[in-house]
Design a protein around this motif. Structure first.
Motif, PDB file in Angstrom:
ATOM      1  N   ALA A 147       0.865  -1.190   0.000  1.00  0.00           N
ATOM      2  CA  ALA A 147       0.000   0.000   0.000  1.00  0.00           C
ATOM      3  C   ALA A 147       0.894   1.230   0.000  1.00  0.00           C
ATOM      4  N   ASN A 148       1.520   1.477  -1.119  1.00  0.00           N
ATOM      5  CA  ASN A 148       2.481   2.570  -1.211  1.00  0.00           C
ATOM      6  C   ASN A 148       1.787   3.916  -1.345  1.00  0.00           C
ATOM      7  N   LEU A 149       2.342   4.928  -0.704  1.00  0.00           N
ATOM      8  CA  LEU A 149       1.822   6.290  -0.786  1.00  0.00           C
ATOM      9  C   LEU A 149       2.610   7.054  -1.844  1.00  0.00           C
ATOM     10  N   VAL A 150       1.894   7.690  -2.754  1.00  0.00           N
ATOM     11  CA  VAL A 150       2.521   8.534  -3.765  1.00  0.00           C
ATOM     12  C   VAL A 150       2.133   9.979  -3.486  1.00  0.00           C
ATOM     13  N   ILE A 151       3.130  10.824  -3.332  1.00  0.00           N
ATOM     14  CA  ILE A 151       2.907  12.257  -3.158  1.00  0.00           C
ATOM     15  C   ILE A 151       3.371  12.945  -4.435  1.00  0.00           C
ATOM     16  N   SER A 152       2.478  13.627  -5.083  1.00  0.00           N
ATOM     17  CA  SER A 152       2.839  14.320  -6.322  1.00  0.00           C
ATOM     18  C   SER A 152       3.195  15.775  -6.004  1.00  0.00           C
TER      19      SER A 152
END
Lengths: 115, 116
Positions: free
Chosen positions: B75-80
């Protein structure tokens, strides 16, 4: 609306003493959970209270106790303090749904130092 | 037993770039929820995003998205478009649905530093 509030912000105690930490949940939230966060680690679950009853307990000794009041605020008590009890104590409130997000909203924490 | 693993103790990202924070989990529950929280130096835990185990689409909240791969239990978090204010500790967390109480298990966290 006010968020979760905790008092005091900081506390310094000596070994063997007792401490009481306080938490007021978000209005309308009936569930309060307590977590201990030792420096450099993630929070560890201590207790959850819902409708003034203990609903869950983590792997902590009996020196840790808590209660919830009719207004849903809560107190965490720790007796016979040890050096290892030094940590940030976080309180979180939620509406307590067993399904769906039921995200917990955290207070700013109480930083306890045991000397 | 439930467990959360975050293998990146510290991450650096250039301002305005995207960054992925890794999270894997272990649970025997069929129904569970996954969370990401941000903890600035002030100490307060800030809820970012939620993914239910039966949600078919990846969760998104503004600049945050959760890359949920159920078979891999990640469950990886991606911050753009990273901002300087994103510098903080980030915790992946999980709540099982089998228990009658609201226990959340947290990972050890990843420290994110955004470089101007």
């Amino acid at each position: 609306d006010a968020g979760v509030t905790q008092s005091p912000t900081h506390l310094i105690k000596t070994r063997g003493q007792q401490v009481t930490l306080r938490c007021s949940p978000i209005s309308g939230h009936k569930s309060v959970s307590w977590y201990q966060q030792v420096l450099g680690q993630g929070p560890q679950f201590i207790f959850q209270y819902y409708e003034k009853e203990e609903r869950g307990r983590g792997n902590f000794p009996d020196r840790f106790s808590a209660r919830q009041f009719p207004n849903y605020s809560s107190e965490l008590n720790v007796n016979a303090l040890l050096l290892g009890d030094s940590a940030l104590y976080l309180c979180a409130s939620s509406v307590m749904r067993l399904t769906g997000p039921n995200e917990q909203f955290f207070g700013p924490g109480t930083r306890l130092t045991v000397l | 037993a439930q467990k959360i693993t975050q293998t990146q103790p510290g991450m650096f990202v250039q301002e305005k770039e995207a960054v992925t924070l890794d999270c894997t989990y272990d649970t025997s529950d069929q129904s569970y929820g996954l969370f990401w929280y941000k903890q600035p130096s002030s100490g307060e835990m800030i809820f970012l995003i939620y993914q239910g185990s039966y949600d078919e689409q990846n969760a998104t909240e503004g600049r945050y998205s959760l890359n949920f791969q159920k078979a891999r239990k990640s469950a990886n978090l991606v911050i753009s478009a990273s901002q300087l204010g994103d510098s903080a500790m980030y915790f992946c967390a999980m709540r099982g649905m089998k228990t009658s109480y609201d226990k959340v298990i947290f990972g050890p966290g990843t420290s994110l530093s955004v470089i101007p």
